[in-house]
Design an enzyme around this catalytic site. Sequence first.
Site, PDB file in Angstrom:
ATOM      1  N   GLU A 216       1.127  -1.297   0.226  1.00 51.29           N
ATOM      2  CA  GLU A 216      -0.461   0.024  -0.278  1.00 51.29           C
ATOM      3  C   GLU A 216       0.903   1.534  -0.179  1.00 51.29           C
ATOM      4  O   GLU A 216       1.393   1.296   0.819  1.00 51.29           O
ATOM      5  CB  GLU A 216      -0.567   0.071   1.390  1.00 51.29           C
ATOM      6  CG  GLU A 216      -1.515   1.303   1.415  1.00 51.29           C
ATOM      7  CD  GLU A 216      -2.178   1.806   2.733  1.00 51.29           C
ATOM      8  OE1 GLU A 216      -2.270   2.872   3.136  1.00 51.29           O
ATOM      9  OE2 GLU A 216      -2.914   0.257   3.102  1.00 51.29           O
TER      10      GLU A 216
ATOM     11  N   LYS B 141     -11.299  -0.154   7.144  1.00 53.65           N
ATOM     12  CA  LYS B 141      -9.692  -0.233   7.712  1.00 53.65           C
ATOM     13  C   LYS B 141     -10.313  -0.504   9.422  1.00 53.65           C
ATOM     14  O   LYS B 141     -11.048   0.694   9.000  1.00 53.65           O
ATOM     15  CB  LYS B 141      -9.041   0.335   6.988  1.00 53.65           C
ATOM     16  CG  LYS B 141      -7.460   0.789   7.739  1.00 53.65           C
ATOM     17  CD  LYS B 141      -7.154   2.402   6.822  1.00 53.65           C
ATOM     18  CE  LYS B 141      -5.485   2.967   7.827  1.00 53.65           C
ATOM     19  NZ  LYS B 141      -5.208   3.375   6.439  1.00 53.65           N
TER      20      LYS B 141
ATOM     21  N   THR C 113      -4.054   6.764   1.923  1.00 51.12           N
ATOM     22  CA  THR C 113      -3.772   7.827   2.619  1.00 51.12           C
ATOM     23  C   THR C 113      -4.838   8.571   1.226  1.00 51.12           C
ATOM     24  O   THR C 113      -3.803   9.645   0.950  1.00 51.12           O
ATOM     25  CB  THR C 113      -2.236   8.328   2.785  1.00 51.12           C
ATOM     26  OG1 THR C 113      -1.972   7.924   3.933  1.00 51.12           O
ATOM     27  CG2 THR C 113      -2.981   9.576   3.755  1.00 51.12           C
TER      28      THR C 113
ATOM     29  N   ARG D 185       0.437  10.187   1.309  1.00 53.70           N
ATOM     30  CA  ARG D 185       1.421  11.081   1.743  1.00 53.70           C
ATOM     31  C   ARG D 185       2.776  12.056   1.263  1.00 53.70           C
ATOM     32  O   ARG D 185       2.683  12.746   2.112  1.00 53.70           O
ATOM     33  CB  ARG D 185       1.764  10.762   2.925  1.00 53.70           C
ATOM     34  CG  ARG D 185       1.032   9.861   3.594  1.00 53.70           C
ATOM     35  CD  ARG D 185       1.693   9.266   4.871  1.00 53.70           C
ATOM     36  NE  ARG D 185       0.334   8.153   5.447  1.00 53.70           N
ATOM     37  CZ  ARG D 185       1.295   7.393   6.632  1.00 53.70           C
ATOM     38  NH1 ARG D 185       1.844   7.120   7.188  1.00 53.70           N
ATOM     39  NH2 ARG D 185       0.188   6.233   7.378  1.00 53.70           N
TER      40      ARG D 185
END
Length: 321
Positions: free
Chosen positions: A41, A129, A69, A45
Amino acid sequence: MQPILKELQKIGIIPVIKIDDAEKAVPLAKALIAGGIPCAEVTFRTAQGEEAIRRIKKNVPGILLGAGTVLTPEQVDRAADAGAAFIVSPGFNPKVVSRCIEKNIPVTPGCSCPSDIEQALAFNLEAVKIFPAEQIGGLDFIKAVAAPYTSMMFIPTGGINASSIAKYTAYEKILACGGSWMVGSDMINAGEFDRITTLCREAILSMLNLSVVHIGINAAAEEDAVRAAKLFETLFGFTVKPGNSSIFCADGIEIMKKAGPGKNGHIAVGTTSVVKAAAFLERQGIQFNNDAAKTDAKGNLTVVYLKDEILGFAIHLVQKK
């Protein structure tokens, strides 16, 4: 369940990666595969995340690649165009989820309370998640919220490490765990890819928690099994527990009343997840005898035999209780 979610379930660990230099992306992805985790993943960011996904997708076949993100629908578009096969967000953003559904790309939004989970159910999502997992109560929290939401699977992320991952993946409602302890930015930036491979291998083995549960010995006939069991009891004081097809001695020795799998017997290797352990071995070229597989009342795989014997012993994985 969506095929990509099933693959994530088999792998069990999702490395959460922050890339500062896209040049490091390809060797990093190869290090993950070498360590037994063909999954990543790559987070948005940093400005390098999108390019890192693009390079991995182009140069490293065989890795299941996601974008993390992801905060806006526009980032969903960029991640999908770069080659991401799934999307992860830190919170539940209906606009992000809707765009993923429009593009037919699996999404696991971050949830931290029942209200978030109910939003996910309203969008017909199969997994979410749980973030930040350890900080909001860890496995106890997940078990509590899983009770009313029986169809939902969970991917806890945040605060999980090599020493705690096995307790999470042993719970049947955990699809996989996200973590970054094996792919820290300092190691990536320093090009320590061999170390990352080692840590990935250690993470997988920690998750699976493999150990010998018992050794089965084939007897020619029931009277031979009884005689051998009494001998173990007399010599070592082992408690004898007769069963329909075998006799257990002190739990660790199973004497078959007639020849069972394996020329000489069998070795049972326990694990927190038979599904994940079998998938890990299959990635190394190991084949299984699926005809002898067993499942529980819920359809979960609990026993499966390796196709080949080792020194006359059949080897089977068994779900630890």
